[in-house]
Design a protein around this motif. Structure first.
Motif, PDB file in Angstrom:
ATOM      1  N   TYR A 154     -42.184  -6.842 -11.619  1.00  0.00           N
ATOM      2  CA  TYR A 154     -40.802  -6.800 -12.105  1.00  0.00           C
ATOM      3  C   TYR A 154     -40.488  -5.423 -12.715  1.00  0.00           C
ATOM      4  N   PHE A 155     -41.128  -4.403 -12.172  1.00  0.00           N
ATOM      5  CA  PHE A 155     -40.963  -3.038 -12.661  1.00  0.00           C
ATOM      6  C   PHE A 155     -39.770  -2.405 -11.936  1.00  0.00           C
ATOM      7  N   ASN A 156     -38.576  -2.806 -12.352  1.00  0.00           N
ATOM      8  CA  ASN A 156     -37.375  -2.371 -11.653  1.00  0.00           C
ATOM      9  C   ASN A 156     -37.129  -0.877 -11.800  1.00  0.00           C
ATOM     10  N   HIS A 157     -37.555  -0.292 -12.907  1.00  0.00           N
ATOM     11  CA  HIS A 157     -37.396   1.149 -13.073  1.00  0.00           C
ATOM     12  C   HIS A 157     -37.996   1.900 -11.891  1.00  0.00           C
ATOM     13  N   THR A 158     -39.151   1.465 -11.462  1.00  0.00           N
ATOM     14  CA  THR A 158     -39.864   2.236 -10.444  1.00  0.00           C
ATOM     15  C   THR A 158     -39.639   1.729  -9.026  1.00  0.00           C
ATOM     16  N   PHE A 159     -39.584   0.417  -8.812  1.00  0.00           N
ATOM     17  CA  PHE A 159     -39.427  -0.080  -7.445  1.00  0.00           C
ATOM     18  C   PHE A 159     -37.979  -0.379  -7.097  1.00  0.00           C
ATOM     19  N   GLY A 160     -37.123  -0.469  -8.106  1.00  0.00           N
ATOM     20  CA  GLY A 160     -35.697  -0.577  -7.834  1.00  0.00           C
ATOM     21  C   GLY A 160     -35.062   0.792  -7.660  1.00  0.00           C
ATOM     22  N   GLY A 161     -35.842   1.830  -7.919  1.00  0.00           N
ATOM     23  CA  GLY A 161     -35.350   3.193  -7.760  1.00  0.00           C
ATOM     24  C   GLY A 161     -34.805   3.752  -9.048  1.00  0.00           C
ATOM     25  N   GLY A 162     -34.783   5.061  -9.126  1.00  0.00           N
ATOM     26  CA  GLY A 162     -34.226   5.733 -10.295  1.00  0.00           C
ATOM     27  C   GLY A 162     -35.297   6.360 -11.166  1.00  0.00           C
ATOM     28  N   TYR A 163     -36.377   5.615 -11.428  1.00  0.00           N
ATOM     29  CA  TYR A 163     -37.465   6.138 -12.250  1.00  0.00           C
ATOM     30  C   TYR A 163     -38.793   6.088 -11.498  1.00  0.00           C
ATOM     31  N   ASP A 164     -38.757   6.029 -10.174  1.00  0.00           N
ATOM     32  CA  ASP A 164     -39.989   5.985  -9.394  1.00  0.00           C
ATOM     33  C   ASP A 164     -40.802   7.253  -9.650  1.00  0.00           C
ATOM     34  N   ALA A 165     -42.054   7.037 -10.043  1.00  0.00           N
ATOM     35  CA  ALA A 165     -42.972   8.110 -10.440  1.00  0.00           C
ATOM     36  C   ALA A 165     -42.409   8.918 -11.607  1.00  0.00           C
ATOM     37  N   GLY A 166     -41.424   8.354 -12.310  1.00  0.00           N
ATOM     38  CA  GLY A 166     -40.800   9.074 -13.402  1.00  0.00           C
ATOM     39  C   GLY A 166     -40.718   8.293 -14.694  1.00  0.00           C
ATOM     40  N   TYR A 167     -41.415   7.149 -14.772  1.00  0.00           N
ATOM     41  CA  TYR A 167     -41.346   6.385 -16.013  1.00  0.00           C
ATOM     42  C   TYR A 167     -42.030   7.125 -17.161  1.00  0.00           C
ATOM     43  N   TYR A 168     -42.885   8.085 -16.831  1.00  0.00           N
ATOM     44  CA  TYR A 168     -43.503   8.920 -17.858  1.00  0.00           C
ATOM     45  C   TYR A 168     -42.448   9.671 -18.659  1.00  0.00           C
ATOM     46  N   SER A 169     -41.226   9.770 -18.104  1.00  0.00           N
ATOM     47  CA  SER A 169     -40.222  10.651 -18.702  1.00  0.00           C
ATOM     48  C   SER A 169     -39.815  10.222 -20.100  1.00  0.00           C
ATOM     49  N   TYR A 170     -39.956   8.933 -20.429  1.00  0.00           N
ATOM     50  CA  TYR A 170     -39.592   8.506 -21.778  1.00  0.00           C
ATOM     51  C   TYR A 170     -40.461   9.196 -22.823  1.00  0.00           C
ATOM     52  N   ILE A 171     -41.763   9.204 -22.597  1.00  0.00           N
ATOM     53  CA  ILE A 171     -42.648   9.822 -23.581  1.00  0.00           C
ATOM     54  C   ILE A 171     -42.595  11.348 -23.466  1.00  0.00           C
ATOM     55  N   TRP A 172     -42.373  11.854 -22.246  1.00  0.00           N
ATOM     56  CA  TRP A 172     -42.208  13.294 -22.050  1.00  0.00           C
ATOM     57  C   TRP A 172     -40.984  13.774 -22.834  1.00  0.00           C
ATOM     58  N   SER A 173     -39.895  13.020 -22.716  1.00  0.00           N
ATOM     59  CA  SER A 173     -38.682  13.359 -23.464  1.00  0.00           C
ATOM     60  C   SER A 173     -38.883  13.178 -24.958  1.00  0.00           C
ATOM     61  N   GLU A 174     -39.739  12.237 -25.339  1.00  0.00           N
ATOM     62  CA  GLU A 174     -39.940  11.984 -26.763  1.00  0.00           C
ATOM     63  C   GLU A 174     -40.648  13.145 -27.446  1.00  0.00           C
ATOM     64  N   VAL A 175     -41.400  13.932 -26.681  1.00  0.00           N
ATOM     65  CA  VAL A 175     -41.976  15.145 -27.272  1.00  0.00           C
ATOM     66  C   VAL A 175     -40.846  16.050 -27.754  1.00  0.00           C
ATOM     67  N   LEU A 176     -39.833  16.228 -26.886  1.00  0.00           N
ATOM     68  CA  LEU A 176     -38.676  17.043 -27.260  1.00  0.00           C
ATOM     69  C   LEU A 176     -37.895  16.381 -28.394  1.00  0.00           C
ATOM     70  N   ASP A 177     -37.745  15.062 -28.288  1.00  0.00           N
ATOM     71  CA  ASP A 177     -37.008  14.300 -29.293  1.00  0.00           C
ATOM     72  C   ASP A 177     -37.634  14.450 -30.680  1.00  0.00           C
ATOM     73  N   ALA A 178     -38.932  14.187 -30.787  1.00  0.00           N
ATOM     74  CA  ALA A 178     -39.590  14.225 -32.099  1.00  0.00           C
ATOM     75  C   ALA A 178     -39.521  15.621 -32.702  1.00  0.00           C
ATOM     76  N   ASP A 179     -39.639  16.636 -31.849  1.00  0.00           N
ATOM     77  CA  ASP A 179     -39.558  18.009 -32.343  1.00  0.00           C
ATOM     78  C   ASP A 179     -38.133  18.348 -32.774  1.00  0.00           C
ATOM     79  N   THR A 180     -37.144  17.752 -32.107  1.00  0.00           N
ATOM     80  CA  THR A 180     -35.751  17.984 -32.491  1.00  0.00           C
ATOM     81  C   THR A 180     -35.406  17.253 -33.782  1.00  0.00           C
ATOM     82  N   VAL A 181     -35.940  16.053 -33.961  1.00  0.00           N
ATOM     83  CA  VAL A 181     -35.756  15.354 -35.237  1.00  0.00           C
ATOM     84  C   VAL A 181     -36.332  16.211 -36.367  1.00  0.00           C
ATOM     85  N   ARG A 182     -37.471  16.829 -36.112  1.00  0.00           N
ATOM     86  CA  ARG A 182     -38.049  17.734 -37.114  1.00  0.00           C
ATOM     87  C   ARG A 182     -37.078  18.887 -37.414  1.00  0.00           C
ATOM     88  N   TRP A 183     -36.390  19.377 -36.374  1.00  0.00           N
ATOM     89  CA  TRP A 183     -35.384  20.432 -36.571  1.00  0.00           C
ATOM     90  C   TRP A 183     -34.259  19.948 -37.482  1.00  0.00           C
TER      91      TRP A 183
END
Length: 687
Positions: A598-627
């Protein structure tokens, strides 16, 4: 249908007369969608043919801008069709979606595999262009190459077949996931089994049953593995039944929603397409187009996070077992964690919910924070109709009163609505087309019984702030070309602004405004507020591990060759288990946030091979919160406000994909991102 004619009485035949070109949903009927879509496809194909055969020398106006202007009818009908399919689908809409999917795939192949248009784009290379136009040209040229324009005729023919079949399969997978959510709903006929739930929630479950013509109470499933009610239900057998129903979705118990054969074919065809395009696997193809660049970078980050996350989860499991005095099972975790959280921090969702009423969360929380930072004001426009009962529309104005766009809120779950939460646009901002943005936020909150307030869990509050962060990305877009507008950025960057916006849910000043009792208006007691903030890191081992489980599954299915994809649907679970075992993230008590079926993000399209992006983006997010906390300009009260918000808006939120998104980040921070704030936030550092 080959001509571009459309009946004059079709509401899509001309631009909407409503403010900001909001679609006139009150005039749209199902029978309007198919002819408008077919006419739109034909119209744009004719426009592309005119570009390809234009005898004039290629220039920005007759090539780049002509491409950007093309498809006006599709821009009107496409967002409406996708909105209805995702938010209130019935069998007729699902059939139409399935019919149109391969036609739409062939449509985009007609552009990106057209060597004549590609040659015109190539002819523009080296011209003296303004920065945004130069970036647009670079983007088009890259997208044409990645789409296969340089392949020979035979390879292109196979590519068209693959794209068409994949579009059909992704649609099928998404539809089966929705069916699985409906089929997996847990029917409760004995109300005493609902002990632990407050009266409003119980009434909502009764309403859910009544809406579907059933007696008793119905616990409808949410898209992720974990279900919100697991934290509250005292009946251990019912908790087991609910979690089991969740994790077994798509595994064959219900034939109509069995997704296994579909996902295997998707994985195999994606791998074949990647090979055809010259990539090692589909994940490599995807990573190249993101800010990550390579799967090695993705694997390095996931590999760095997994061991400490799993160790933290194991420590949390021991802690729960000790507090419980018995071994813990997966269906116990949320319930026991809630009890421990209550004991240690005096927190309990049943105590918090009366202070988290949807209307106040929006008005005095989400909208207030945006006003403090950016000066914008949201004014509800009840005369503007949404596409379903409960959908609301607000006009968004700048600080000086000038118009900015429309915000549409669709907060309630309903039959036919896909699970989860998301943002999408009905109209993209563009100076070229003279259009202002119309953006939609979607949540899946259980609708209360008539006359009852909508009380939220803390997670739902965070989700409301998160999705509005996406909305701000769309609303503040200030670019010339529509394809570069708003959140049309790489998928491993798109979650970054939304995750930053979550910080305001926890901001003491904002929290004190919206966290008020829905009956008395009394503020949440100070001890509860303090406990809520103090508990921020509690349970991060579980949360990080379940997320990483899903991200690793996504990579595993897409870092394979066609020959390595299983051929028997009975092998799906074994493949998934081996992938988690290899990554050191197989934790029985912590199932992945989404299992493969039921992994619709990846097999329904849109985040296929890209679900890592949440934590990848969170690196930028956490550093921006620090800003925001340490480096951003502050207002007279010593807190970040308009000056900080304006800086964030100008440097990042307004610029869409008009240049390399990481260049916006470096402009904001004056350097590349630092992962340390993320490690500290998630408790993944020693000491």
């Amino acid at each position: 249908m080959t001509d571009t004619t459309l009946a004059a009485d079709n509401p899509f035949a001309r631009p909407s007369h409503l403010p900001y070109e909001l679609p006139d949903f009150s005039a749209v009927r199902h029978e309007h969608l198919r002819p408008a879509t077919l006419a739109g496809l034909a119209e744009q194909r004719a426009e592309w043919e005119a570009i390809a055969t234009d005898p004039a020398e290629p220039d920005v106006a007759n090539t780049l801008e002509a491409l950007e202007r093309s498809g006006s009818l599709l821009r009107r009908v496409g967002p409406v069709l996708s909105t209805l399919v995702s938010s209130c689908a019935d069998d007729e809409l699902r059939e139409l979606e399935a019919e149109l999917a391969p036609l739409q795939s062939a449509h985009w192949d007609a552009l990106y595999l057209d060597r004549r248009i590609f040659d015109r784009l190539e002819a523009l290379a080296g011209q003296d262009l303004d920065p945004e136009t130069a970036w647009l040209l670079r983007t088009y040229r890259k997208d044409f190459v990645r789409a296969g324009v340089q392949l020979d005729d035979e390879s292109q023919a196979r590519l068209r077949e693959l794209n068409s079949r994949l579009t059909t399969l992704e649609t099928e997978f998404s539809q089966r996931v929705v069916k699985a959510m409906d089929a997996g709903a847990v029917h409760v006929t004995d109300a005493t089994r609902l002990a632990g739930l407050d009266e409003g929630t119980v009434a909502g479950l009764a309403q859910a049953a009544a809406d579907r013509g059933r007696d008793g109470h119905l616990i409808t499933l949410q898209l992720p593995t974990q279900q919100a009610l697991l934290a509250q239900l005292e009946d251990r057998t019912l908790r087991e039944e609910l979690l089991t129903a969740s994790v077994q979705r798509g595994t064959g118990g219900d034939e109509a929603s069995d997704t296994r054969a579909t996902l295997l074919e998707i994985a195999r065809l994606r791998a074949e397409r990647a090979r055809l395009l010259g990539y090692e696997h589909h994940a490599a193809y995807v990573a190249e187009d993101g800010t990550a660049g390579t799967t090695a970078a993705v694997n390095e980050m996931l590999g760095r996070l997994a061991p400490p996350a799993v160790a933290n989860a194991a420590a949390e499991a021991e802690d729960l077992a000790e507090a419980h005095g018995a071994p813990v099972e997966p269906w116990d975790w949320s319930f026991l964690a809630e009890k421990v959280r209550q004991e240690r921090f005096s927190l309990d969702d049943s105590v918090l919910r009366p202070y988290l009423e949807l209307e106040r969360v929006l008005r005095d929380g989400v909208f207030h924070a945006a006003h403090r930072l950016f000066g914008i004001t949201l004014t509800e426009r009840p005369e503007l109709a949404g596409y379903a009962d409960g959908v609301r529309v607000w006009e968004v104005s700048e600080e000086d009163g000038s118009p900015l766009g429309l915000f549409v809120g669709d907060y309630y779950a309903r039959e036919g609505k896909r699970g989860g939460a998301w943002m999408h646009n009905l109209v993209d901002q563009s100076h070229l087309l003279g259009q202002r943005p119309v953006v939609v936020n979607n949540l899946n909150i259980t609708r209360p019984a008539p006359g009852e307030p909508t009380l939220l869990t803390w997670d739902e509050v965070i989700t409301a702030f998160h999705e509005f962060g996406h909305a701000l990305h769309g609303l503040f877009s200030n670019v010339h070309h529509p394809s570069l507008s708003g959140a049309n950025v790489p998928r491993d960057f798109v979650e970054y602004p939304s995750q930053v916006n979550e910080m305001w849910a926890r901001d003491p000043e904002v929290l004190a405004r919206y966290a008020r009792h829905h009956q008395t208006g009394e503020p949440m007691p100070t001890e509860l507020l303090d406990a809520l903030l103090a508990s921020a890191q509690y349970g991060e081992g579980f949360a990080t591990t379940e997320y990483l489980g899903a991200a690793l599954l996504d990579q595993a299915w897409h870092q394979v060759t066609p020959e390595e994809v299983p051929t028997d649907r009975e092998e799906v679970e074994a493949f998934s288990a081996r992938a988690l075992e290899r990554a050191g993230a197989s934790v029985r008590l912590v199932p992945p946030r989404y299992r493969s079926t039921y992994f619709n993000h990846t097999f329904g399209g849109g985040y296929d091979a890209g679900y890592y992006s949440y934590i990848w983006s969170e690196v930028l997010d956490a550093d921006t919160v620090r800003w925001f906390e340490t480096d951003a300009p502050t207002d007279d009260d010593g807190r970040p406000g308009r000056a900080a918000g304006q800086r964030f808006r100008e440097v990042l939120l307004s610029r869409g994909h008009s240049a390399d998104p990481l260049s916006f980040y470096r402009e904001l921070r004056g350097r590349d991102s630092d992962i340390q704030p993320l490690l500290e936030r998630r408790g993944l550092t020693a000491g």
